[in-house]
Design a protein around this motif. Sequence first.
Motif, mmCIF file in Angstrom:
data_model
loop_
_atom_site.group_PDB
_atom_site.id
_atom_site.type_symbol
_atom_site.label_atom_id
_atom_site.label_comp_id
_atom_site.label_asym_id
_atom_site.label_seq_id
_atom_site.Cartn_x
_atom_site.Cartn_y
_atom_site.Cartn_z
ATOM 1 N N LEU A 183 0.857 -1.190 0.000
ATOM 2 C CA LEU A 183 0.000 0.000 0.000
ATOM 3 C C LEU A 183 0.888 1.232 0.000
ATOM 4 C CD1 LEU A 183 -2.714 1.582 0.462
ATOM 5 C CD2 LEU A 183 -2.349 1.193 2.911
ATOM 6 N N LEU A 240 0.933 5.251 0.306
ATOM 7 C CA LEU A 240 0.057 6.316 0.809
ATOM 8 C C LEU A 240 0.510 7.712 0.387
ATOM 9 C CD1 LEU A 240 -0.532 4.789 4.325
ATOM 10 C CD2 LEU A 240 -2.332 5.300 2.688
ATOM 11 N N PHE A 268 6.280 7.427 20.431
ATOM 12 C CA PHE A 268 5.992 6.420 19.401
ATOM 13 C C PHE A 268 6.717 5.111 19.692
ATOM 14 C CE2 PHE A 268 4.519 10.187 17.369
ATOM 15 C CZ PHE A 268 3.487 9.758 16.555
ATOM 16 N N GLN A 302 5.245 3.351 22.398
ATOM 17 C CA GLN A 302 3.833 3.084 22.093
ATOM 18 C C GLN A 302 2.912 3.624 23.192
ATOM 19 O OE1 GLN A 302 2.762 -0.717 20.398
ATOM 20 N NE2 GLN A 302 4.858 -1.106 19.780
ATOM 21 N N PHE A 313 0.678 5.830 23.081
ATOM 22 C CA PHE A 313 -0.164 6.674 22.234
ATOM 23 C C PHE A 313 -1.303 7.294 23.050
ATOM 24 C CE2 PHE A 313 1.184 3.277 19.053
ATOM 25 C CZ PHE A 313 2.231 4.027 18.575
ATOM 26 N N PRO A 319 -2.159 10.330 16.601
ATOM 27 C CA PRO A 319 -1.910 9.240 17.562
ATOM 28 C C PRO A 319 -1.405 9.714 18.916
ATOM 29 C CG PRO A 319 -0.165 9.329 15.911
ATOM 30 C CD PRO A 319 -1.163 10.368 15.520
ATOM 31 N N PHE A 375 -5.625 4.157 18.085
ATOM 32 C CA PHE A 375 -5.534 5.089 16.959
ATOM 33 C C PHE A 375 -6.405 4.597 15.805
ATOM 34 C CE2 PHE A 375 -2.719 7.080 13.518
ATOM 35 C CZ PHE A 375 -3.379 8.294 13.609
ATOM 36 N N ASN A 376 -6.497 3.267 15.662
ATOM 37 C CA ASN A 376 -7.366 2.716 14.619
ATOM 38 C C ASN A 376 -8.817 3.165 14.813
ATOM 39 O OD1 ASN A 376 -6.355 0.522 12.531
ATOM 40 N ND2 ASN A 376 -5.019 0.420 14.321
ATOM 41 N N LEU A 379 -9.112 6.832 13.849
ATOM 42 C CA LEU A 379 -9.092 6.987 12.387
ATOM 43 C C LEU A 379 -10.419 6.539 11.779
ATOM 44 C CD1 LEU A 379 -5.516 5.596 11.655
ATOM 45 C CD2 LEU A 379 -6.278 7.940 11.217
ATOM 46 N N ASP A 380 -10.978 5.455 12.316
ATOM 47 C CA ASP A 380 -12.252 4.937 11.807
ATOM 48 C C ASP A 380 -13.344 6.008 11.937
ATOM 49 O OD1 ASP A 380 -13.982 3.081 10.728
ATOM 50 O OD2 ASP A 380 -14.379 2.077 12.636
ATOM 51 N N TYR A 425 3.161 4.787 11.311
ATOM 52 C CA TYR A 425 3.931 4.045 12.318
ATOM 53 C C TYR A 425 3.002 3.563 13.429
ATOM 54 C CZ TYR A 425 7.564 2.996 15.774
ATOM 55 O OH TYR A 425 8.365 2.363 16.691
ATOM 56 N N ALA A 426 2.157 4.472 13.926
ATOM 57 C CA ALA A 426 1.252 4.127 15.037
ATOM 58 C C ALA A 426 0.229 3.079 14.604
ATOM 59 C CB ALA A 426 0.546 5.394 15.540
ATOM 60 N N VAL A 427 -0.337 3.242 13.418
ATOM 61 C CA VAL A 427 -1.338 2.276 12.934
ATOM 62 C C VAL A 427 -0.717 0.891 12.795
ATOM 63 C CG1 VAL A 427 -2.698 1.607 10.921
ATOM 64 C CG2 VAL A 427 -2.811 3.916 11.745
ATOM 65 N N GLN A 451 1.883 -0.384 14.284
ATOM 66 C CA GLN A 451 2.162 -1.002 15.588
ATOM 67 C C GLN A 451 0.903 -1.648 16.157
ATOM 68 O OE1 GLN A 451 5.341 -1.273 16.636
ATOM 69 N NE2 GLN A 451 5.705 -0.211 14.716
ATOM 70 N N GLU A 452 -0.227 -0.945 16.047
ATOM 71 C CA GLU A 452 -1.478 -1.509 16.566
ATOM 72 C C GLU A 452 -1.941 -2.702 15.730
ATOM 73 O OE1 GLU A 452 -3.444 2.528 18.545
ATOM 74 O OE2 GLU A 452 -4.451 1.547 16.873
ATOM 75 N N LEU A 453 -1.769 -2.594 14.416
ATOM 76 C CA LEU A 453 -2.249 -3.667 13.535
ATOM 77 C C LEU A 453 -1.486 -4.970 13.765
ATOM 78 C CD1 LEU A 453 -2.869 -1.924 10.079
ATOM 79 C CD2 LEU A 453 -4.554 -2.694 11.745
ATOM 80 N N LEU A 502 -5.270 3.967 6.169
ATOM 81 C CA LEU A 502 -5.201 2.557 6.527
ATOM 82 C C LEU A 502 -5.684 2.450 7.964
ATOM 83 C CD1 LEU A 502 -4.144 -0.422 6.300
ATOM 84 C CD2 LEU A 502 -1.964 0.451 7.161
ATOM 85 N N HIS A 503 -6.707 1.650 8.197
ATOM 86 C CA HIS A 503 -7.180 1.447 9.577
ATOM 87 C C HIS A 503 -8.220 0.347 9.625
ATOM 88 C CE1 HIS A 503 -11.034 3.559 8.734
ATOM 89 N NE2 HIS A 503 -10.306 4.381 8.003
ATOM 90 N N LEU A 504 -8.468 -0.156 10.829
ATOM 91 C CA LEU A 504 -9.570 -1.097 11.040
ATOM 92 C C LEU A 504 -10.864 -0.307 11.047
ATOM 93 C CD1 LEU A 504 -7.985 -3.143 13.964
ATOM 94 C CD2 LEU A 504 -8.129 -3.821 11.546
#
Lengths: 209, 131
Positions: free
Chosen positions: A5, A7, A124, A127, A129, A146, A163-164, A167-168, B32-34, B36-38, B80-82
């Motif tokens: 991917l 970006l 970072f 972690q 966050f 984050p 963070f996911n 972002l969602d 980077y943060a995403v 790490q979580e993924l 990029l994310h869940l």
Amino acid sequence: MKLILELFGEGNIVLTKEDGEILQALFFKRMRDRNIVRKEAYQMPPSNAKNPFAVSEAELEAGLKAAGAAEVVRALVRFLGVGGLYAEELLLGQVSKNQKPCAALTAEDVDSVFGALQGLLSAFSGQTFEPNIVLDDADGFVNVAPVKLKRYEGFKQQSYSSFNEALDEFYVRVTAAEKAVAGVDVGQFRREAERLKRMIAEQETSFGG
Amino acid sequence: MHEELFTVATGILVQKDVTCLAKKDFTSFDLYAVVQELKNRIVDARVNNVYQLDPKTLLFKLHKVNEPPIQLVLEAGRRLHLTSYALEKPPAPPAFCMTLRKYLPGGWLSGVEQHEFERVVVFQFRAEMAT
């Protein structure tokens, strides 16, 4: 099998075999420095930026000084590839350094920028966050990050457990807003506005008469 | 002009969201943060299926034993994310998606890595090669 991917820029998604041979891509293209072409080996985009996790203070100083008359913030973007938001974050509270040309930076200036970079990186690498969406006064979304950024001190911030998740929420709302705006038929609303104006004018004339 | 348009066309909610329309750059730090979580969430998940939502966006449906289904969104050049939302899928998959379906479903996602500190992510799959 790998899925890559990209970006940056217009972006791309490329499917390759384990050895890197390209099977399929969203966008096939030939570029100056690499090609995305079926059956050719996938090549990562070339970059001159230093990985901020690996850069030493001496390398940072040399990189900034080499930028000569360029503003520090621009030089940081180019040298570390971190984007404008984070380059500005490293310089917040250091206004004089931001305005100085790189060639005029002292060792103390570089030391404070390097210190700010290490502080940011520690959040970072550890972690630790603190994912959040930054809101404006009308609760509109301004950004999603984050970690807590100095730039957004004073803004309302909505915290999330990951963070996911942040972002969602951010992109679902942004995408919905974009689709709503894209679906607007400007001409239709102009015509309707003109029709209503004419109706009001006719009624005013009618009552006036 | 735009504010007026948003109000007339889509109501107060969209007008409040106008600031959303400013482009959000997905930075190297974000990535980077995403990633790490993924790593904790999607590595060793099985690929149930993949959908192409629009010309630049993929949705992966993944599954891990004894865990709820996982949905992963990849949008070229953007994000990029869940996701926990039920996203609308087109009735017929485009050619790119058809190729992905040929190779990936039934396999396992064995790794996810950010390439150096660039805005590039590599997903590694253990999947049987279609003949």
